[in-house]
Design a protein around this motif. Structure first.
Motif, PDB file in Angstrom:
ATOM      1  N   ARG A   1       0.895  -1.268  -0.024  1.00 47.27           N
ATOM      2  CA  ARG A   1       0.133   0.013  -0.015  1.00 47.27           C
ATOM      3  C   ARG A   1       0.827   1.168   0.105  1.00 47.27           C
ATOM      4  O   ARG A   1       2.050   1.021   0.298  1.00 47.27           O
ATOM      5  CB  ARG A   1      -0.914  -0.054   1.307  1.00 47.27           C
ATOM      6  CG  ARG A   1      -0.287  -0.119   2.502  1.00 47.27           C
ATOM      7  CD  ARG A   1      -0.953   0.512   3.737  1.00 47.27           C
ATOM      8  NE  ARG A   1      -1.333   1.994   3.449  1.00 47.27           N
ATOM      9  CZ  ARG A   1      -1.667   2.657   4.247  1.00 47.27           C
ATOM     10  NH1 ARG A   1      -2.564   2.340   5.315  1.00 47.27           N
ATOM     11  NH2 ARG A   1      -1.728   4.144   4.035  1.00 47.27           N
ATOM     12  N   PHE A   2       0.339   2.222  -0.072  1.00 43.84           N
ATOM     13  CA  PHE A   2       1.359   3.604  -0.191  1.00 43.84           C
ATOM     14  C   PHE A   2       1.392   3.831   1.352  1.00 43.84           C
ATOM     15  O   PHE A   2       0.361   3.776   2.168  1.00 43.84           O
ATOM     16  CB  PHE A   2       0.558   4.814  -0.748  1.00 43.84           C
ATOM     17  CG  PHE A   2       1.447   5.676  -1.081  1.00 43.84           C
ATOM     18  CD1 PHE A   2       2.183   5.733  -2.147  1.00 43.84           C
ATOM     19  CD2 PHE A   2       1.304   7.262  -0.562  1.00 43.84           C
ATOM     20  CE1 PHE A   2       3.358   6.655  -2.475  1.00 43.84           C
ATOM     21  CE2 PHE A   2       2.353   8.249  -0.840  1.00 43.84           C
ATOM     22  CZ  PHE A   2       3.224   7.856  -1.924  1.00 43.84           C
TER      23      PHE A   2
ATOM     24  N   VAL B   1       1.773   6.412   3.369  1.00 44.84           N
ATOM     25  CA  VAL B   1       0.776   7.567   3.981  1.00 44.84           C
ATOM     26  C   VAL B   1      -0.684   7.729   3.212  1.00 44.84           C
ATOM     27  O   VAL B   1      -0.574   7.585   2.292  1.00 44.84           O
ATOM     28  CB  VAL B   1       1.490   8.855   4.298  1.00 44.84           C
ATOM     29  CG1 VAL B   1       2.772   8.587   5.237  1.00 44.84           C
ATOM     30  CG2 VAL B   1       2.224   9.306   2.756  1.00 44.84           C
ATOM     31  N   ASN B   2      -1.346   8.167   4.187  1.00 40.15           N
ATOM     32  CA  ASN B   2      -2.909   8.656   3.418  1.00 40.15           C
ATOM     33  C   ASN B   2      -2.912   9.742   2.506  1.00 40.15           C
ATOM     34  O   ASN B   2      -3.648   9.766   1.531  1.00 40.15           O
ATOM     35  CB  ASN B   2      -3.691   8.730   4.688  1.00 40.15           C
ATOM     36  CG  ASN B   2      -4.096   7.736   5.562  1.00 40.15           C
ATOM     37  OD1 ASN B   2      -4.006   6.340   4.919  1.00 40.15           O
ATOM     38  ND2 ASN B   2      -4.581   7.914   6.649  1.00 40.15           N
ATOM     39  N   SER B   3      -1.958  10.609   2.859  1.00 42.45           N
ATOM     40  CA  SER B   3      -1.877  12.093   2.099  1.00 42.45           C
ATOM     41  C   SER B   3      -0.535  12.199   2.158  1.00 42.45           C
ATOM     42  O   SER B   3       0.279  12.366   3.103  1.00 42.45           O
ATOM     43  CB  SER B   3      -2.556  12.780   2.875  1.00 42.45           C
ATOM     44  OG  SER B   3      -2.619  14.250   2.230  1.00 42.45           O
ATOM     45  N   LEU B   4       0.195  12.630   0.813  1.00 46.04           N
ATOM     46  CA  LEU B   4       1.394  13.047   0.826  1.00 46.04           C
ATOM     47  C   LEU B   4       1.240  14.417  -0.275  1.00 46.04           C
ATOM     48  O   LEU B   4       0.803  14.515  -1.176  1.00 46.04           O
ATOM     49  CB  LEU B   4       2.141  11.914  -0.057  1.00 46.04           C
ATOM     50  CG  LEU B   4       3.607  12.574  -0.457  1.00 46.04           C
ATOM     51  CD1 LEU B   4       4.457  12.703   0.497  1.00 46.04           C
ATOM     52  CD2 LEU B   4       4.093  11.371  -1.540  1.00 46.04           C
ATOM     53  N   ARG B   5       1.926  15.334   0.288  1.00 44.79           N
ATOM     54  CA  ARG B   5       2.108  16.581  -0.468  1.00 44.79           C
ATOM     55  C   ARG B   5       3.477  16.396  -1.395  1.00 44.79           C
ATOM     56  O   ARG B   5       4.213  15.980  -0.577  1.00 44.79           O
ATOM     57  CB  ARG B   5       2.338  17.753   0.626  1.00 44.79           C
ATOM     58  CG  ARG B   5       1.282  18.153   1.134  1.00 44.79           C
ATOM     59  CD  ARG B   5       1.600  19.484   2.020  1.00 44.79           C
ATOM     60  NE  ARG B   5       0.656  19.949   2.818  1.00 44.79           N
ATOM     61  CZ  ARG B   5       0.098  19.976   4.083  1.00 44.79           C
ATOM     62  NH1 ARG B   5       0.571  18.847   4.612  1.00 44.79           N
ATOM     63  NH2 ARG B   5      -0.957  20.499   4.783  1.00 44.79           N
TER      64      ARG B   5
ATOM     65  N   GLY C   1       7.795  15.079   7.410  1.00 44.81           N
ATOM     66  CA  GLY C   1       6.782  14.543   7.963  1.00 44.81           C
ATOM     67  C   GLY C   1       6.096  15.388   9.113  1.00 44.81           C
ATOM     68  O   GLY C   1       4.962  15.307   9.476  1.00 44.81           O
TER      69      GLY C   1
ATOM     70  N   GLY D   1       2.699  16.779   8.340  1.00 50.51           N
ATOM     71  CA  GLY D   1       2.002  15.780   7.412  1.00 50.51           C
ATOM     72  C   GLY D   1       3.228  15.443   6.198  1.00 50.51           C
ATOM     73  O   GLY D   1       4.034  16.358   6.210  1.00 50.51           O
ATOM     74  N   ALA D   2       3.076  14.283   5.700  1.00 53.00           N
ATOM     75  CA  ALA D   2       4.110  13.589   4.718  1.00 53.00           C
ATOM     76  C   ALA D   2       4.167  14.487   3.643  1.00 53.00           C
ATOM     77  O   ALA D   2       3.362  15.158   3.129  1.00 53.00           O
ATOM     78  CB  ALA D   2       3.793  12.424   4.463  1.00 53.00           C
ATOM     79  N   ALA D   3       5.561  14.802   3.388  1.00 49.33           N
ATOM     80  CA  ALA D   3       5.636  16.012   2.184  1.00 49.33           C
ATOM     81  C   ALA D   3       7.205  15.639   1.554  1.00 49.33           C
ATOM     82  O   ALA D   3       7.999  15.355   2.142  1.00 49.33           O
ATOM     83  CB  ALA D   3       5.670  17.353   2.732  1.00 49.33           C
TER      84      ALA D   3
ATOM     85  N   PHE E   1       3.092  25.836  -0.314  1.00 49.06           N
ATOM     86  CA  PHE E   1       2.555  24.673  -0.964  1.00 49.06           C
ATOM     87  C   PHE E   1       1.144  24.611  -1.203  1.00 49.06           C
ATOM     88  O   PHE E   1       0.573  24.429  -1.986  1.00 49.06           O
ATOM     89  CB  PHE E   1       3.022  23.340  -0.518  1.00 49.06           C
ATOM     90  CG  PHE E   1       2.642  22.076  -1.147  1.00 49.06           C
ATOM     91  CD1 PHE E   1       3.332  21.638  -2.111  1.00 49.06           C
ATOM     92  CD2 PHE E   1       1.433  21.335  -0.851  1.00 49.06           C
ATOM     93  CE1 PHE E   1       2.768  20.256  -2.622  1.00 49.06           C
ATOM     94  CE2 PHE E   1       0.798  20.290  -1.449  1.00 49.06           C
ATOM     95  CZ  PHE E   1       1.610  19.973  -2.315  1.00 49.06           C
TER      96      PHE E   1
ATOM     97  N   PRO F   1      -3.015   3.173  -4.431  1.00 49.15           N
ATOM     98  CA  PRO F   1      -3.588   2.117  -3.300  1.00 49.15           C
ATOM     99  C   PRO F   1      -3.237   2.802  -2.053  1.00 49.15           C
ATOM    100  O   PRO F   1      -1.917   2.509  -1.540  1.00 49.15           O
ATOM    101  CB  PRO F   1      -3.000   0.835  -3.595  1.00 49.15           C
ATOM    102  CG  PRO F   1      -2.576   0.928  -4.993  1.00 49.15           C
ATOM    103  CD  PRO F   1      -2.172   2.160  -5.337  1.00 49.15           C
ATOM    104  N   GLY F   2      -4.103   2.878  -1.162  1.00 53.17           N
ATOM    105  CA  GLY F   2      -3.996   3.220   0.259  1.00 53.17           C
ATOM    106  C   GLY F   2      -3.599   4.778   0.408  1.00 53.17           C
ATOM    107  O   GLY F   2      -3.269   5.159   1.717  1.00 53.17           O
ATOM    108  N   GLY F   3      -3.863   5.533  -0.602  1.00 50.17           N
ATOM    109  CA  GLY F   3      -3.553   7.084  -0.195  1.00 50.17           C
ATOM    110  C   GLY F   3      -3.853   7.829  -1.373  1.00 50.17           C
ATOM    111  O   GLY F   3      -4.184   7.417  -2.542  1.00 50.17           O
ATOM    112  N   ILE F   4      -3.536   9.174  -1.151  1.00 50.42           N
ATOM    113  CA  ILE F   4      -3.712  10.293  -2.348  1.00 50.42           C
ATOM    114  C   ILE F   4      -2.312  11.029  -2.186  1.00 50.42           C
ATOM    115  O   ILE F   4      -1.911  11.539  -1.179  1.00 50.42           O
ATOM    116  CB  ILE F   4      -4.878  11.030  -1.999  1.00 50.42           C
ATOM    117  CG1 ILE F   4      -6.208  10.205  -2.077  1.00 50.42           C
ATOM    118  CG2 ILE F   4      -4.640  12.445  -3.049  1.00 50.42           C
ATOM    119  CD1 ILE F   4      -7.450  11.095  -1.869  1.00 50.42           C
TER     120      ILE F   4
ATOM    121  N   HIS G   1      -0.786  14.555  -3.435  1.00 53.32           N
ATOM    122  CA  HIS G   1      -1.263  15.942  -3.881  1.00 53.32           C
ATOM    123  C   HIS G   1      -0.198  16.462  -4.560  1.00 53.32           C
ATOM    124  O   HIS G   1       0.944  17.079  -3.763  1.00 53.32           O
ATOM    125  CB  HIS G   1      -1.832  16.805  -2.714  1.00 53.32           C
ATOM    126  CG  HIS G   1      -2.895  16.211  -1.759  1.00 53.32           C
ATOM    127  ND1 HIS G   1      -3.994  15.913  -2.136  1.00 53.32           N
ATOM    128  CD2 HIS G   1      -2.510  15.556  -0.506  1.00 53.32           C
ATOM    129  CE1 HIS G   1      -4.673  15.104  -1.275  1.00 53.32           C
ATOM    130  NE2 HIS G   1      -3.752  15.052  -0.290  1.00 53.32           N
TER     131      HIS G   1
END
Lengths: 243, 84
Positions: A7-8, A10-14, A32, A35-37, B43, B54-57, B59
């Motif tokens: 799976r990726f 982190v749920n959300s990555l900038r 991090g 938030g993950a960036a 940003f 899969p499991g995330g987004i 941006h």
């Protein structure tokens, strides 16, 4: 990335691409704390072929799969990224096993301790941080596979860290990371290896390791020996995971 | 003749100043995005493209400036690196 970790991370990555002069990628950085960036300074003149051969993006994404730690343990974060990136790209079909074993045989000696070395935890040189860390990961992968009849490897251990909520947005101690990874595969390889290689210099016999894995250097090329004692482990490391 | 020459020099000065401002603006824009730490606030003000994995987004955002490759090609590279 998702092939290796399931799976990726982190749920959300900038992800920020910054245009810079030239035609190549000028490194990358992962954070991090808010938030993950990831930030990638990318040459304005970069070509499609250059991006296809690029390793930086996957390397930075691997960082998102490991909790943040104090700087003295950067060898684990960088070493994991150096080791996992090519393996993940073979599993995804972007590179061949021959290419990455050839590169490992060429570059892994850069991670061996030099005069004055005080172990991975206490030696912040480039070679020890990147290739010393990668050597730790390779040795851990092999030892986990030896201890589990080649059923499980470092990949399963690091998936265990992710499953326990350990990604780059979290601050964990190295002991917690390694214990969580060990628990996922039911052996204590990572903790034991860190106890050996963290506080003092350890020089593995790389020539014997390559021989046992069935890797022979023929000039600039390499040849696989599938009758070697660890040949099955070598193949399993780059095999796409069943799940 | 003198007036024409002065006009010409004024035009040249305006062009030079405009170019210098443009270069300076680009350098300022880059430095805002290339500081030691992640420029989270800058940003968050940029337009973003969301890439589902899969499991995330992811941006994805582009700091001001141009690339030789199209944005679609760059987004494909990000998708390929993240995996299927």
């Amino acid at each position: 990335m998702t092939t290796y970790y399931g799976r990726f991370p982190v749920n959300s990555l900038r992800l920020l691409l910054v245009p810079v002069d030239g035609g190549r990628i000028r490194g990358g950085t992962t954070w991090g704390y808010r938030g993950a960036a990831i930030r990638i300074p990318l040459g304005r003149d970069s070509s499609e072929d250059g991006l296809r051969r690029d390793w930086v993006m996957v390397h930075e994404m691997v960082h998102t799969a490991l909790p943040d730690m104090p700087d003295r343990y950067a060898w684990l974060s960088e070493g994991l990224a150096v080791y996992v990136e090519p393996v993940a790209r073979v599993q995804a079909g972007d590179l061949t096993a021959r290419e990455i074993w050839q590169a490992m045989m060429r570059d892994m000696p850069k991670g061996l301790p030099q005069a004055g070395d005080q172990g991975l935890d206490n030696t912040g040189t480039w070679g020890r941080k990147y290739w010393g860390g990668a050597m730790f990961c390779l040795l851990a992968d092999i030892e986990i596979r030896k201890a589990t009849d080649n059923r499980l490897g470092l990949q399963d251990a690091m998936r265990g860290v992710l499953a326990a909520g350990g990604n780059h947005e979290q601050d964990w101690s190295i002991e917690r990371i390694l214990a969580t990874a060990d628990k996922a595969v039911g052996v204590d390889v990572l903790t034991r290896l860190h106890n050996e290689m963290g506080p003092k210099p350890v020089t593995p016999d790389l020539a014997a390791l390559w021989r046992n894995l069935g890797l022979k250097r023929i000039g600039e090329d390499i040849e696989f020996d599938d009758t070697a004692p660890l040949a099955a482990i070598r193949k399993a490391i780059t095999a796409p995971p069943a799940r | 003749m003198k007036a024409a020459s002065a006009f010409r020099w004024t035009v040249v000065a305006v062009i030079v100043t405009t170019l210098a401002s443009a270069i300076s603006f680009r350098a300022d824009a880059q430095s805002e995005y290339m500081r030691d730490r992640m420029p989270y606030d800058a940003f968050d003000r940029l337009p973003k493209t969301d890439i589902e994995v899969p499991g995330g987004i992811i941006h994805a955002a582009f700091a001001p400036g141009d690339f030789m490759l199209s944005r679609e090609k760059l987004l494909d590279w990000i998708r390929m690196s993240a995996g299927p």
